[in-house]
Enzyme design. Structure first.
Site, PDB file in Angstrom:
ATOM      1  N   GLN B 259      -0.301 -16.699 -38.716  1.00  0.00           N
ATOM      2  CA  GLN B 259      -1.381 -15.814 -38.249  1.00  0.00           C
ATOM      3  C   GLN B 259      -2.676 -16.140 -38.954  1.00  0.00           C
ATOM      4  O   GLN B 259      -3.738 -16.197 -38.339  1.00  0.00           O
ATOM      5  CB  GLN B 259      -1.031 -14.328 -38.455  1.00  0.00           C
ATOM      6  CG  GLN B 259       0.129 -13.852 -37.616  1.00  0.00           C
ATOM      7  CD  GLN B 259      -0.012 -14.238 -36.154  1.00  0.00           C
ATOM      8  OE1 GLN B 259      -0.964 -13.838 -35.492  1.00  0.00           O
ATOM      9  NE2 GLN B 259       0.916 -15.022 -35.650  1.00  0.00           N
ATOM     10  N   HIS B 262      -5.143 -18.607 -37.525  1.00  0.00           N
ATOM     11  CA  HIS B 262      -5.839 -18.313 -36.275  1.00  0.00           C
ATOM     12  C   HIS B 262      -7.334 -18.103 -36.479  1.00  0.00           C
ATOM     13  O   HIS B 262      -8.158 -18.521 -35.675  1.00  0.00           O
ATOM     14  CB  HIS B 262      -5.281 -17.028 -35.635  1.00  0.00           C
ATOM     15  CG  HIS B 262      -4.233 -17.275 -34.605  1.00  0.00           C
ATOM     16  ND1 HIS B 262      -4.483 -17.968 -33.452  1.00  0.00           N
ATOM     17  CD2 HIS B 262      -2.934 -16.914 -34.535  1.00  0.00           C
ATOM     18  CE1 HIS B 262      -3.373 -18.024 -32.727  1.00  0.00           C
ATOM     19  NE2 HIS B 262      -2.410 -17.405 -33.365  1.00  0.00           N
ATOM     20  N   GLU B 327       0.620  -5.690 -34.983  1.00  0.00           N
ATOM     21  CA  GLU B 327       0.744  -6.427 -33.725  1.00  0.00           C
ATOM     22  C   GLU B 327       2.096  -7.156 -33.690  1.00  0.00           C
ATOM     23  O   GLU B 327       2.858  -7.037 -32.734  1.00  0.00           O
ATOM     24  CB  GLU B 327      -0.410  -7.432 -33.636  1.00  0.00           C
ATOM     25  CG  GLU B 327      -0.413  -8.273 -32.384  1.00  0.00           C
ATOM     26  CD  GLU B 327      -1.427  -9.407 -32.449  1.00  0.00           C
ATOM     27  OE1 GLU B 327      -1.901  -9.734 -33.557  1.00  0.00           O
ATOM     28  OE2 GLU B 327      -1.735  -9.976 -31.382  1.00  0.00           O
ATOM     29  N   HIS B 328       2.366  -7.944 -34.738  1.00  0.00           N
ATOM     30  CA  HIS B 328       3.630  -8.682 -34.861  1.00  0.00           C
ATOM     31  C   HIS B 328       4.373  -8.176 -36.080  1.00  0.00           C
ATOM     32  O   HIS B 328       3.784  -8.083 -37.161  1.00  0.00           O
ATOM     33  CB  HIS B 328       3.386 -10.182 -35.082  1.00  0.00           C
ATOM     34  CG  HIS B 328       2.564 -10.835 -34.022  1.00  0.00           C
ATOM     35  ND1 HIS B 328       1.236 -11.160 -34.211  1.00  0.00           N
ATOM     36  CD2 HIS B 328       2.871 -11.230 -32.764  1.00  0.00           C
ATOM     37  CE1 HIS B 328       0.764 -11.740 -33.107  1.00  0.00           C
ATOM     38  NE2 HIS B 328       1.730 -11.795 -32.211  1.00  0.00           N
ATOM     39  N   ASP B 361       5.043 -16.582 -29.656  1.00  0.00           N
ATOM     40  CA  ASP B 361       3.750 -17.042 -29.134  1.00  0.00           C
ATOM     41  C   ASP B 361       3.922 -17.981 -27.955  1.00  0.00           C
ATOM     42  O   ASP B 361       3.018 -18.104 -27.122  1.00  0.00           O
ATOM     43  CB  ASP B 361       2.975 -17.798 -30.228  1.00  0.00           C
ATOM     44  CG  ASP B 361       2.313 -16.846 -31.200  1.00  0.00           C
ATOM     45  OD1 ASP B 361       2.083 -15.689 -30.812  1.00  0.00           O
ATOM     46  OD2 ASP B 361       2.028 -17.264 -32.339  1.00  0.00           O
ATOM     47  N   HIS B 420      -8.741  25.791  -1.405  1.00  0.00           N
ATOM     48  CA  HIS B 420      -7.415  25.303  -1.792  1.00  0.00           C
ATOM     49  C   HIS B 420      -6.348  26.280  -1.304  1.00  0.00           C
ATOM     50  O   HIS B 420      -5.365  25.905  -0.671  1.00  0.00           O
ATOM     51  CB  HIS B 420      -7.300  25.184  -3.318  1.00  0.00           C
ATOM     52  CG  HIS B 420      -7.984  23.985  -3.906  1.00  0.00           C
ATOM     53  ND1 HIS B 420      -9.341  23.816  -3.879  1.00  0.00           N
ATOM     54  CD2 HIS B 420      -7.482  22.899  -4.551  1.00  0.00           C
ATOM     55  CE1 HIS B 420      -9.642  22.671  -4.493  1.00  0.00           C
ATOM     56  NE2 HIS B 420      -8.533  22.094  -4.905  1.00  0.00           N
TER      57      HIS B 420
END
Lengths: 436, 436
Positions: B259, B262, B327-328, B361, B420
């Site tokens: 990670q 990235h 996230e992971h 991934d 209504h």
């Protein structure tokens, strides 16, 4: 008078596009004000919320008094008539039964390569529902927002509802009680959204905010989106009725008016294969407008945004309907199921002449929070899914890694993400040379 | 060096909250620029898109050349090696198999009151996928966005990908071809998002836009939200590894680095029950950082946002994990299923030491587009559900209306929505007095 269109006329396409693009909402630019309010609540917490409530709702509170106590709720609820309570309970029971079927399933399986894959759904930890104050304080909306959250299993569910001058609708509190709401705060506006998103000393932050509101509330929801989840930003209500000539014009007129009475920006459209019937409905609308309580609102909506469209056949009606992508779609035709099958984009479909849209607003079971302004092209009404989220699961065995790992190494290399590839390589090396 | 925390230390809570609230993203305020670009595309269509592409991508195109022709795609794809092609096809097949199981079911039933209720799912009519250009132009992301859309049945699927100076990654075009993408436009930035949302003479508007992008793309997606649907606004990537002492420190180091490499704003966190192991991993990271191709990026991420947290036991690890809502999440422990069952908030869980995150991934099957920045508390990864929407269905019989209509009348009255109520009343009158 509303606009009358006819698909056989040469200028139909131009007029239809004008209708589609009619800007129905005045969105005052309140973003700067809202940004200031949110920052104030982040900076000063309870103190800011109390000051803003004093300013906007003319209500002086202390932090202790932000939430309704159980006794206060009990006292308000005691004012509700048995008939109103029974109606609310019937509605709640039907909404709960419908939404219980929406709970999605977990899954887990092992594929031919030996990889175990799946997913799991879990509820959000805390949800906050915004309930408008004053005239638009609808107990039915409390049910429609709160019940899906509780069906989803949300452990903490709170409501914010402004009480200008201290006035609260007892039915709102009863609806909250019936739905299992845990906390009720007497605050509103952008300050309520900010308190829910960021938390204060007294009001713990939530993870998801839903519910309708005015321009300030909408702008605040847009701003806090990302920090918390939000539901859609709802626009003015809409109805499209597709009817053949074999209907009571007064029924259809009332169905059109039941959206028009919501808001001057609401939109009611009739598509019919029968021009004479279209005229009869328009006349029935005028007649009802003479006596309707909310006639000023309904008349303005029908005049400015209403439409009657004459089509050659139901095939054409379905095509126009998909271009409109209506929030509510009534199919008052001989075979509503057949027509429904031709429709791709609609928030909710009401099948047949015995299903007025108002049934769906209260007791049908499906949610009445639905996509407006053509957003049924890409979004759905509120549901249990709005209060859960999915975690994907994957488990490799050594054999599975051996089977699919090399492809991952290759793709990592092609994307120049070396560590991605090495994290697979290191494991494969161990597999190929256990003594390493 | 990353931060080292220990739950037994008295200042742990303060340090942990600092870690949680670390602002990892510099969001330059590009909103005004983006608003101008969107308006330009709405006003001038193709012409604006062409001018902006010349300006930002140094690429002079005509309207005819906005889309890649079939022959151009064929020519680029021919450059891909057989090994890369095979890896991409294996990934596509596994992603397709996983997502095919996500297609939700329609439902229809009749309840005890005689009301027929249900819902139906339909795909969006057209979807647009944004693919970044240059270094971040990942073919795997094309698969992860396009395949769920095609599994959902989206009839028209297009991609925009900027090609600065005319350069395109052939693997991106191959991934698009394998996924069944229908149109590929060589444009990017806010102008691409505007073209997808509003349409131009050459590029028909879509209903839903997904895919990652830079700050301009993110701001544009936020602005067009409502006109079209969007997926989440993704932030920098994150991984949390929970590991006991019985792991190879180098494997865990590589998982953390996969990670960190990235983005300088990415975040990698190790939670472990074994302090000595935590130190060993940190040393292994340092060793790998000596040679890693993307070491400058990975080192900055690990230094600024990395963390090693020592916990008393796995129970505590699970609690901290839910507060991080990663996230992971990798669970490198003896019984990963047992630990997984304690986790409520995570985008994706990787079970056991043979499941490095990089598998997910590329080739695992679950989607790699996942909620970042703690939004796994309220949102899910990309899925087939992002490309479908639900229409609710309701059909009353006269008997059903007689059973539940009165409650709707009562609630309409309580909300002062007369039309209504009347839309129900008119029908009930007919039922009670058929000769009327």
């Amino acid at each position: 008078m509303p606009v009358f269109l006819d698909t056989t006329q040469s200028d139909f396409e131009t007029s239809f596009i004008t209708l589609l693009n009619a800007k129905r909402e005045d969105s005052p630019d309140v973003d700067a004000v809202v940004a200031g309010i949110i920052q104030d609540v982040r900076d000063r917490g309870d103190r800011a919320v109390l000051d803003l409530t004093a300013k906007f709702d003319r209500l002086t509170l202390t932090a202790d008094g932000l939430a309704f106590s159980r006794e206060e709720v009990d006292a308000e609820i005691a004012k509700v008539s048995p008939a109103d309570r029974a109606a609310l309970e019937l509605a709640a029971e039907r909404i709960r039964a419908y939404h219980a079927r929406q709970m999605p399933d977990d899954a887990m399986w092992t594929d031919p390569d030996g990889a175990t894959l799946g997913w799991r759904w879990t509820p959000v930890g805390a949800a906050g529902l915004y309930v408008p104050g004053g005239l638009a304080s609808y107990p039915s909306s409390v049910l429609m927002n709160a019940i899906p959250a509780k069906v989803a299993g949300v452990p903490r569910l709170c409501i914010t509802v402004p009480t200008p001058d201290g006035v609260i609708n007892p039915l709102v509190l009863l609806a909250a009680r019936i739905s299992g709401v845990d906390e009720i705060y007497r605050i509103g506006g952008a300050q309520a959204i900010a308190a829910l998103a960021y938390g204060t000393e007294t009001i713990p932050a939530v993870d998801k905010i839903t519910g309708p509101g005015n321009a300030f509330v909408a702008a605040a929801k847009r701003r806090v989106f990302g920090k918390v989840g939000i539901d859609m930003i709802a626009g003015p209500s809409e109805i499209l009725v597709i009817a053949d000539g074999d209907n009571d014009p007064d029924w259809i007129a009332l169905d059109l008016l039941s959206q028009a009475e919501h808001d001057e920006s609401a939109q009611s459209i009739l598509i019919t294969t029968d021009a004479a019937f279209g005229n009869n409905v328009a006349q029935a609308v005028e007649k009802r407008l003479e006596t309707l309580e909310r006639r000023a609102i309904a008349r303005a909506s029908w005049r400015d945004f209403g439409a009657v469209i004459i089509v050659r056949d139901l095939e054409e009606a379905a095509q126009l309907s998909d271009r409109i992508a209506p929030e509510h779609l009534e199919l008052c035709v001989a075979d509503p199921d057949a027509l429904s099958a031709k429709i791709s984009h609609a928030g909710a479909i009401f099948l047949g002449q015995w299903t007025p849209e108002a049934i769906g607003d209260y007791v049908g079971g499906p949610n009445h929070v639905l996509p407006t302004a053509r957003s049924a092209r890409f979004s759905s009404g509120l549901s249990v899914l709005d209060f859960v989220k999915r975690t994907t699961l994957a488990r490799m065995t050594p054999e599975a890694l051996r089977a699919i790992g090399p492809a991952a190494e290759r793709l990592a290399t092609s994307e120049s993400l070396e560590a991605h590839g090495l994290s697979v390589t290191a494991r494969l090396q161990k597999l190929n040379d256990p003594g390493q």
